[in-house]
Design a protein around this motif. Structure first.
Motif, PDB file in Angstrom:
ATOM      1  N   GLU A  35      -3.086  -2.014   0.723  1.00 25.90           N
ATOM      2  CA  GLU A  35      -2.684  -0.814  -0.019  1.00 25.90           C
ATOM      3  C   GLU A  35      -3.025  -0.975  -1.498  1.00 25.90           C
ATOM      4  O   GLU A  35      -2.678  -1.976  -2.111  1.00 25.90           O
ATOM      5  CB  GLU A  35      -1.180  -0.551   0.189  1.00 25.90           C
ATOM      6  CG  GLU A  35      -0.558   0.464  -0.758  1.00 25.90           C
ATOM      7  CD  GLU A  35      -1.230   1.840  -0.742  1.00 25.90           C
ATOM      8  OE1 GLU A  35      -1.415   2.400   0.349  1.00 25.90           O
ATOM      9  OE2 GLU A  35      -1.592   2.341  -1.835  1.00 25.90           O
ATOM     10  N   ARG A  36      -3.633   0.059  -2.047  1.00 24.19           N
ATOM     11  CA  ARG A  36      -4.083   0.035  -3.445  1.00 24.19           C
ATOM     12  C   ARG A  36      -2.923   0.051  -4.450  1.00 24.19           C
ATOM     13  O   ARG A  36      -2.948  -0.644  -5.448  1.00 24.19           O
ATOM     14  CB  ARG A  36      -4.969   1.272  -3.632  1.00 24.19           C
ATOM     15  CG  ARG A  36      -5.601   1.454  -4.965  1.00 24.19           C
ATOM     16  CD  ARG A  36      -6.581   2.601  -4.902  1.00 24.19           C
ATOM     17  NE  ARG A  36      -5.938   3.834  -4.455  1.00 24.19           N
ATOM     18  CZ  ARG A  36      -6.598   4.924  -4.058  1.00 24.19           C
ATOM     19  NH1 ARG A  36      -7.904   4.937  -4.029  1.00 24.19           N
ATOM     20  NH2 ARG A  36      -5.954   5.997  -3.690  1.00 24.19           N
ATOM     21  N   GLU A  37      -1.894   0.851  -4.159  1.00 26.10           N
ATOM     22  CA  GLU A  37      -0.762   0.966  -5.091  1.00 26.10           C
ATOM     23  C   GLU A  37       0.152  -0.252  -5.001  1.00 26.10           C
ATOM     24  O   GLU A  37       0.023  -1.059  -4.087  1.00 26.10           O
ATOM     25  CB  GLU A  37       0.056   2.223  -4.774  1.00 26.10           C
ATOM     26  CG  GLU A  37      -0.716   3.536  -4.851  1.00 26.10           C
ATOM     27  CD  GLU A  37      -1.079   3.946  -6.273  1.00 26.10           C
ATOM     28  OE1 GLU A  37      -0.287   3.649  -7.188  1.00 26.10           O
ATOM     29  OE2 GLU A  37      -2.162   4.522  -6.461  1.00 26.10           O
ATOM     30  N   GLU A  38       1.113  -0.331  -5.934  1.00 29.39           N
ATOM     31  CA  GLU A  38       2.026  -1.474  -5.935  1.00 29.39           C
ATOM     32  C   GLU A  38       3.058  -1.402  -4.811  1.00 29.39           C
ATOM     33  O   GLU A  38       3.658  -2.411  -4.436  1.00 29.39           O
ATOM     34  CB  GLU A  38       2.752  -1.581  -7.282  1.00 29.39           C
ATOM     35  CG  GLU A  38       1.835  -2.001  -8.441  1.00 29.39           C
ATOM     36  CD  GLU A  38       1.043  -3.275  -8.131  1.00 29.39           C
ATOM     37  OE1 GLU A  38       1.611  -4.204  -7.541  1.00 29.39           O
ATOM     38  OE2 GLU A  38      -0.164  -3.315  -8.489  1.00 29.39           O
ATOM     39  N   ASN A  45       5.891   9.011  -1.860  1.00 32.20           N
ATOM     40  CA  ASN A  45       6.734   8.548  -2.972  1.00 32.20           C
ATOM     41  C   ASN A  45       6.906   9.600  -4.059  1.00 32.20           C
ATOM     42  O   ASN A  45       7.903   9.607  -4.762  1.00 32.20           O
ATOM     43  CB  ASN A  45       6.147   7.276  -3.583  1.00 32.20           C
ATOM     44  CG  ASN A  45       6.263   6.116  -2.622  1.00 32.20           C
ATOM     45  OD1 ASN A  45       7.242   6.023  -1.894  1.00 32.20           O
ATOM     46  ND2 ASN A  45       5.265   5.268  -2.589  1.00 32.20           N
ATOM     47  N   THR A  83      -0.206  -5.407  -1.166  1.00 31.25           N
ATOM     48  CA  THR A  83      -0.246  -4.227  -2.026  1.00 31.25           C
ATOM     49  C   THR A  83      -1.033  -4.577  -3.285  1.00 31.25           C
ATOM     50  O   THR A  83      -1.435  -5.718  -3.482  1.00 31.25           O
ATOM     51  CB  THR A  83       1.174  -3.759  -2.394  1.00 31.25           C
ATOM     52  OG1 THR A  83       1.861  -4.859  -2.974  1.00 31.25           O
ATOM     53  CG2 THR A  83       1.939  -3.249  -1.190  1.00 31.25           C
ATOM     54  N   GLY A  84      -1.276  -3.588  -4.100  1.00 32.02           N
ATOM     55  CA  GLY A  84      -2.081  -3.798  -5.298  1.00 32.02           C
ATOM     56  C   GLY A  84      -3.491  -4.237  -4.945  1.00 32.02           C
ATOM     57  O   GLY A  84      -4.163  -4.923  -5.717  1.00 32.02           O
ATOM     58  N   THR A  86      -7.204  -3.022  -3.501  1.00 30.84           N
ATOM     59  CA  THR A  86      -8.101  -1.897  -3.231  1.00 30.84           C
ATOM     60  C   THR A  86      -9.232  -2.340  -2.320  1.00 30.84           C
ATOM     61  O   THR A  86      -9.892  -3.347  -2.598  1.00 30.84           O
ATOM     62  CB  THR A  86      -8.700  -1.366  -4.549  1.00 30.84           C
ATOM     63  OG1 THR A  86      -7.618  -0.979  -5.383  1.00 30.84           O
ATOM     64  CG2 THR A  86      -9.613  -0.179  -4.320  1.00 30.84           C
ATOM     65  N   LYS A 145       3.100  13.709  -9.774  1.00 29.26           N
ATOM     66  CA  LYS A 145       3.258  12.285 -10.069  1.00 29.26           C
ATOM     67  C   LYS A 145       3.868  12.093 -11.462  1.00 29.26           C
ATOM     68  O   LYS A 145       4.780  11.280 -11.648  1.00 29.26           O
ATOM     69  CB  LYS A 145       1.893  11.597  -9.976  1.00 29.26           C
ATOM     70  CG  LYS A 145       1.972  10.099 -10.004  1.00 29.26           C
ATOM     71  CD  LYS A 145       0.646   9.495  -9.558  1.00 29.26           C
ATOM     72  CE  LYS A 145       0.729   7.979  -9.564  1.00 29.26           C
ATOM     73  NZ  LYS A 145      -0.534   7.360  -9.135  1.00 29.26           N
TER      74      LYS A 145
END
Ligand SMILES: Cc1cc2nc3c(=O)[nH]c(=O)nc-3n(C[C@H](O)[C@H](O)[C@H](O)COP(=O)(O)OP(=O)(O)OC[C@H]3O[C@@H](n4cnc5c(N)ncnc54)[C@H](O)[C@@H]3O)c2cc1C
Ligand code: SF4
Lengths: 416, 116
Positions: A35-38, A45, A83-84, A86, A145
């Motif tokens: 997952e790209r996001e934290e 979200n 996470t974090g 890409t 967002k």
């Protein structure tokens, strides 16, 4: 982290979460989610409003609550998550190349890959509106967002172009936070959002919805100062003399979503020009063997409940692919007939067992009509509908016997 | 007899409901596909209510998504928003945790995500 996994899932939104859980529950021994996001949860979200999960949990949850239920299930299983991180590319041989702060660029080998990257918003740049390009123009998702995650209001006097669900939800959200939403415009004669959102997001707050209208000009030097809207004719062209000027400091664009398929292309996955997502079999396998897709990367869903359902199909199928290898298929095509803009899955394996749920959208709003499924001239199923609209995804369940009757191709159409 | 036409907002199906009213009393409710819709229509013609979803600030600056545990009278939504905006919470917050009791009559303010 290992060098190889049975299954690598790309994207940790609702699709990726449900797919990983289903893959594990169906016997996959090593599953990795990238997952790209934290954090996990994807776009949910930022969707803090309620109305999620009614089909699945029989209660109305907010986006984060819905995500949290799946994250909790995921954590009960031995599923690895990064996470974090890409993903940069996926090869047809299922080598996944990714990047994160800890490992730099690295690659992992998968036996099966599940694509679950979601969608992105159509950019306002794609729209040809005259005038300047000052500050104060946002996509509705970006504004969502800002407000819901960062706690920052994009502006105080707002107009919105596009009455899809995100535009409607943001009209209410900005109003609740004290902004004045002056108008929502839609170029079509109907809203592409759910009716309930027109009622509870616009009508509840007296926000006017201008159908058959578009923005023709944006004014302002550094910041937007006003827009000009006009009525459109049946060819969606502005009608001279119908212009209205609205002074505002913010314009939100909610003009549609497109599946995010850069990675699918790198894997050589053929896409459908109708859905802009992969062409798939009923088990969500793409035309590249061992590569599966689900959620908004495959077709833009309105309801997250359907996303989870679709992802479970893909997760289970990926686990079976790893266990039993590639299955020989006897494909029939599923195509859109009159009044229908696409049908998914595009291919059905005649050897598939059990019922198959077709997803599709109609082209225009219609009342008292029928959905008809045909194989050549022969009708194999039919269902009456009181109302259908392009903004609401339709489904049709075919039984195993009905599928066995089909020869080469089945067509779904809308009849008056 | 007066007929009020409503769109049920309880779920994405959005049933169109017709409520027949005579002398302020409901005579019939038609068009709902389930009991939730019936209850919605009953309330909607007398005292419409909505669940409010928004965010509150945590002391560390993070945002916590929240909802009211039940419907708030439509006319009181902005007053409730003002109360919610004044709330400050301490992290960690757990999903489902009650942050303020009775933020409006009969309803609490509840966190809808776990924020560390
Ligand atoms: C702005 C917006 C608002 C929405 N609002 C609603 C709503 O109110 N109600 C509703 O029912 N539906 C809403 N939707 C639809 C919603 O997206 C779906 O219901 C659902 O979230 C789709 O799930 P998904 O997992 O397919 O995609 P997403 O939730 O988008 O998840 C995809 C995930 O993949 C990750 N990802 C993408 N590319 C990469 C990469 N290269 N490497 C690693 N990770 C990657 C992303 O970071 C993301 O976390 C909204 C969609 C958008 C875009
Ligand atoms: S009546 Fe029931 S099915 Fe119809 S919109 Fe309301 S809750 Fe949904």
């Amino acid at each position: 982290m290992k060098n190889s996994y049975e299954i690598v899932v790309i994207g940790g939104g609702p699709a990726g979460l449900a797919a990983a859980i289903a893959a594990y529950d169906n016997g996959a021994k090593s599953v990795l989610v990238l997952e790209r996001e934290e954090g996990l949860g994807g776009i949910l979200n930022q969707c803090i409003h309620n109305g999620f999960g009614l089909a699945r949990f029989k209660e109305s949850l907010s986006g984060p609550e819905y995500a949290e239920r799946f994250i909790a299930e995921l954590k009960k299983r031995e599923i690895e998550v990064l996470t974090g991180t890409t993903v940069l590319s996926v090869s047809p041989e299922k080598t996944v190349v990714a990047l994160n702060a800890e490992n730099g660029e690295f690659s992992v080998q998968a036996k099966a890959v599940i694509l679950a990257m979601g969608c992105r918003e159509r950019s306002k740049g794609a729209l040809n509106i005259a005038g300047t390009r000052p500050a104060g123009l946002f996509s509705a998702g970006a504004a969502q967002k800002f407000v819901n995650i960062k706690g920052y209001m994009p502006g105080q006097k707002v107009v919105i172009l596009g009455s899809g669900d995100i535009g409607l939800i943001m009209a209410r959200r900005m109003t609740l936070e004290g902004a004045k939403v002056l108008a929502v415009f839609d170029i079509m004669p109907y809203s592409s959002g759910l009716k309930r959102n027109v009622v509870q997001c616009l009508e509840d707050f007296g926000i006017p919805l201008y159908l058959n209208h578009t923005i023709v000009k944006i004014e302002g030097e550094e910041r937007v100062s006003a827009i000009v809207a006009a009525e459109v004719d049946e060819n969606r062209k502005p009608i001279a003399g119908t212009e209205k000027r609205f002074e505002c400091d913010t314009v939100l664009f909610s003009v549609g979503l497109i599946p995010e398929n850069e990675l699918s292309k790198s894997a050589g996955v053929p896409l459908s020009p109708l859905t802009k997502g992969a062409i798939v079999y009923q088990n969500r396998e793409t035309l590249v063997s061992g590569v599966f897709a689900c959620g908004n990367v495959l077709q833009v869903h309105d309801l997250v409940d359907f996303v989870s359902e679709e992802a479970e199909i893909a997760g289970k199928a990926a686990a079976e692919y790893v266990r039993f290898g590639e299955s020989e298929k006897e494909p029939i095509d599923c195509v859109n007939g009159g009044g229908v803009s696409y049908v998914l899955p595009q291919k059905i394996d005649k050897r598939a067992q059990g019922k198959i749920k077709l997803f599709f959208r109609v082209r225009e709003r219609a009342e008292n009509c029928s959905i008809v499924v045909r194989c050549g001239e022969e009708e194999i199923a039919r269902r009456k509908k009181r109302v259908v609209a392009p903004g609401e995804m339709e489904t049709f369940i075919l039984t195993e016997e009905q599928i066995k009757k089909a020869v080469k191709e089945i067509t779904v159409s809308l009849e008056k | 007899m007066e007929i009020k036409r409503l769109v049920c907002v309880e779920c994405p199906v959005g049933c169109e409901i017709e409520v027949a009213i005579e002398n302020g009393a409901i005579q019939s409710i038609k068009g709902n596909s389930c009991p939730r819709g019936y209850k919605y229509a009953q309330e909607e013609v007398i005292a419409p209510k909505r669940i409010v979803t928004t965010t509150v600030r945590a002391e560390n600056g993070k945002l916590v998504p929240v909802k009211t545990s039940g419907g708030v009278l439509k006319d009181e939504i902005f007053a409730v928003m003002e109360k919610i905006n004044a709330v400050r919470v301490k992290t960690p917050v757990l999903v489902g945790q009650t942050l303020v009791k009775e933020i409006a009559e009969g309803v609490d303010l509840v966190a809808t995500a776990t924020i560390g």
